[in-house]
Scaffold this motif. Sequence first.
Motif, short mmCIF file in Angstrom:
data_model
loop_
_atom_site.label_atom_id
_atom_site.label_comp_id
_atom_site.label_asym_id
_atom_site.label_seq_id
_atom_site.Cartn_x
_atom_site.Cartn_y
_atom_site.Cartn_z
N GLU A 219 0.86 -1.63 -0.19
CA GLU A 219 0.01 -0.38 -0.42
C GLU A 219 0.99 0.78 -0.22
O GLU A 219 1.73 1.42 0.96
N THR A 220 0.52 1.82 -0.83
CA THR A 220 0.84 3.61 -0.54
C THR A 220 1.68 4.27 0.56
O THR A 220 2.62 4.78 0.27
N PRO A 221 0.46 4.41 1.15
CA PRO A 221 0.66 5.29 2.52
C PRO A 221 1.58 3.89 3.22
O PRO A 221 1.64 5.26 4.37
N PHE A 222 1.51 2.70 3.27
CA PHE A 222 2.87 2.50 4.12
C PHE A 222 3.73 2.92 3.50
O PHE A 222 5.05 3.07 4.85
N ILE A 223 4.49 3.29 2.53
CA ILE A 223 5.45 4.48 2.02
C ILE A 223 5.52 4.91 2.74
O ILE A 223 7.03 5.50 3.38
N TYR A 224 4.59 6.05 2.46
CA TYR A 224 5.31 7.62 2.84
C TYR A 224 5.47 6.78 4.31
O TYR A 224 5.46 8.08 4.61
N GLU A 225 4.44 6.00 5.25
CA GLU A 225 4.49 6.67 6.13
C GLU A 225 6.03 5.79 6.84
O GLU A 225 6.71 6.52 7.52
N ARG A 226 6.82 5.24 5.81
CA ARG A 226 7.83 4.83 6.79
C ARG A 226 9.17 5.53 5.78
O ARG A 226 10.05 5.90 6.98
N ILE A 227 8.67 6.94 5.42
CA ILE A 227 9.62 7.65 4.77
C ILE A 227 9.74 9.53 5.65
O ILE A 227 10.06 9.92 5.32
N GLY A 228 8.36 8.94 6.25
CA GLY A 228 8.07 10.49 7.18
C GLY A 228 7.72 11.05 6.50
O GLY A 228 7.32 12.78 6.98
N ARG A 229 6.57 11.18 4.98
CA ARG A 229 6.88 12.13 4.33
C ARG A 229 5.85 12.08 3.11
O ARG A 229 5.66 10.62 1.92
N LYS A 230 4.44 12.97 3.52
CA LYS A 230 3.47 12.76 2.62
C LYS A 230 3.91 13.41 0.29
O LYS A 230 3.77 14.47 0.94
N LEU A 231 3.89 12.99 0.06
CA LEU A 231 4.78 13.59 -1.17
C LEU A 231 2.80 13.68 -2.45
O LEU A 231 2.30 12.85 -2.65
N HIS A 232 2.94 14.99 -2.49
CA HIS A 232 1.56 14.87 -3.33
C HIS A 232 1.84 15.20 -4.68
O HIS A 232 1.02 15.01 -5.45
N HIS A 233 3.07 15.87 -5.76
CA HIS A 233 3.20 16.40 -6.59
C HIS A 233 4.89 15.28 -7.31
O HIS A 233 5.52 15.16 -6.53
#
Length: 965
Positions: A397-411
Amino acid sequence: MSKLRVYRASAGSGKTYQLALKYITLLLGQWNGDTYRLFKGDDLRRHREILAITFTNKATQEMRSRIVKELALLSDLNADSGYRKDIHLMVAPDDTDLLDKDIDRRVSEAARHALDSMLFDFGEMQVSTIDAFFQRVLRSFAYEADLAGNYDLMLENDRMTDMAISNMLAMACGMKGVVMPRGVNVGYIRQRIGTIVCDQVAKGGEYKIFSADSSLRADMVKFVKQLSDEDYQAKKADIDAFLAKPNAIPRLVEALKAKRDELLLTVNERVDLVLKSEAAAKLSANARKMFDKICSGEIDSLTPTNLALLLPDAAYGKLLNKNKFTDDVVRFFESAVESVFDVVRTLLSINLLLRNVNFLGLFREILVVQQSLKSHLNTILLSDTNELLRLIIDDSETPFIYERIGRKLHHFLIDEFQDTSRLQWQNLLPLLSESLGNGNENLIIGDVKQCIYRFRNSNPELLAHDIDRNPRISPYIEHCSLDSNWRSAPEIVEFNNGLFEKVGQRADVQHPKADAYQTVRQIARNNKISGYVDIALTAKDKLHTPGFTRMVEHMARQLRSGYTPGDIVVLVRTRSDAHAVVEALLQAGRDEQLPPGTMVLSDEALYVASARSVQWIVAQLQEMNAMPQKQQRINSRGLPSASQQDIDWLQEHLLTIAKDSTVDNPLEKAIADFNARRQEAGSSDNAMKRRLQRASGQSLFEIVEELIRNLPDDNLRHSEAQYISAFQDLVLDYCRQTAPTLQGFLKLWDDELADKAAVGLAEGVDAVRVMTIHKSKGLEFGCVHIPILDNVIDSERNNRWYDVREFFSFLGLDVDTPGYYPIKPNSGINPQYTAFAREFRNLKDDQTIDEINALYVAFTRACQELIVTITDPRSESKKGGELPLNHPSGLICPLLSAMTEPSANNTWKFGEPTKKYVKASVPSADRQSPEYMEPLILETYETRMRENIWSQTKAANVSDSGEII
């Protein structure tokens, strides 16, 4: 507003401008429907949500600098910015009045807020190379990848491969102190090494596999490096499944040789039919010699001319000296010859497979040892990153990747997309798809014509076709084109238009990937400068004298015409060419052919190891290490704990045993004798260790400092200061590693630094640059020289994985067979005449397009002058013949002749010699050019302090209703 803008643009069209513009507009505001609204809050930290990906560190630095400078200009109402008009039109699309003070004020306020936020949080600005971004993601998944969090990253895999081979050979010799992976069969390794040595001895080739300097060892390293790429990762399951089977390789070899013997009998029978036919009485002498070679089994010695006569569509009149026969006789003869070729084709295919079989037998073992070494040393290769991430991200799941890197990339803004590999794209796709699904804007920019990194797994098909066919992103794609050239003078642009438009139309380069050249034409926008192109076809010369003479003459003229050395670049294909160019320019300076003080800089040619001062320092270090230079090199890369004398004895003893046909396994006996001899003789290691303690009282860096102070020639410290300083940097970098030692540094020097470390180019130095075409991509220069252009275009000579399932099915062997097999074209057997002709042609077509792309990159770097020298590959006796199609001369010269007639000395000229264009002042209209960038003067930039850290949060800038304020 979900949108993926895809720009397919040519050189100099403002791709960097578009990417920076998109970054800034995302930073300053957002689209609500069809309306673009500027942010009014103090700080939203938008720079943390935008990822801009480039492909070199230099491009990353330039992108960061451009964004900061443009934000500073936009924040100043009195400053001109090339981006102000575009942002103004987005805010007020119906109002083109650039003097609208309210809009300008709002843009300036938004730019000021964004710039303040970025500068106070600059470390979180998400502009990086794709490798740096993936490394960051991988470190966050270190546990899932079974890695220690503090693992080391090794950029080049040659050194690791060489270490793995050394370790494997040491294992075969039964030495202690080596990494012994589980599941490795030492007996099998000895058997394969023994087979390799015996085969080499039988052919009279290099057999000293235990010596680090042997060509056989170098070939093995190259074999593993070429075949352990992304193509291998895609086929890994099938390849490893075959190689893991016990004795799969020996059984395959035995079956192939048996089939070859069977086919040799068959081909003799078929040749007899040809020679007994009525038409055979009129065969030429050369034709009879060809058939005699086939009957004697000399299949590999058949020339391409011979094989062409055997092809089904060959002109059989050449075989028969154009004698007249009845239709029945001709048909029988043609059928008999075709049947001969069918068998010859199969025999050539078998022989081609047998050439790589010995190295293939050790391929899996080397990779297993290499993986064990990486775990032991807590190191991964840069090339491992993409595959490790694919295994982690796949089906996650992509949100899991964001969760691990500590950053939500929108663009996501991706530059130079044609250089992306398929594995990199597979890892980026889930993130990009998630962004589009959440209604965000994204951008992809690239140019298929500038794809010149296929050897690093770049895949131009992704930009050319694949992204349009991907159902996850295709609904969001909006195609954009940039048909203007803001870089070069009109004469340069029109020359490239005329030349490269015709490239895709050439019948000999017709290929799906040449379609990009159908839309290569650009509109010249830089009309204030004049341009000049001078291309000459000169006689073949090993020393490149004609090209160097022309280069120096034109360079001297340019320097007299107002150009500075920093405006001039010399582009080459290889490092050896760079060395030759630098020497020619230095000699021209000594001969006063160039103005006094003309400096030359090159990352490719100014090797640290070439300086006499560095050579003396290294020699002293090796003396302190109590080993002669060669012995140190062999001991560090050959067999651990073995002296050079031991290694020489082992290899000579192995040669003697290999010549004895009664010995079943020569290597087993040689190793047994070798170990017995060493046990009797004892080891000299203790004496070496005692002598090594001379340097024990100082650190390595202090030792080097002392040696520099004691250089035998005081002038060297001044004349070679840049080399000495670069060497000190190398020593300091090494000393930052864990437990640095003198022996460890010397090993690193011999393995890697001596051949690769170069004096870096200093930014801002006014000097003529010498660089490879690959490093010049993305750069521009006033004058471009290409004095050496003599490489064959379609020279596909690397080991590749070929699909051999159909061929093995045809052979019907009663053993396990692989689905993919390594094949390397060479002068002995050309795959064009084997069962692998189709795949070989595809690879050659790809390589031809890559070479044309390299020409395109080189020819589009110039702003005002392009000086090119092409070597004529024909000998004096063949000057009247046609130019070869697989040579730059055969590709370019006919196209040039179609544009304009050459002069008497085979020179094509477009435009007139120029003078450097100097901008006295930059009017407002010129500042709108995508290539214009106003310098930022930091002393005049106003900064302000934050009231408190909590004002930097996104929540502080959103109203209770959720509206951005």
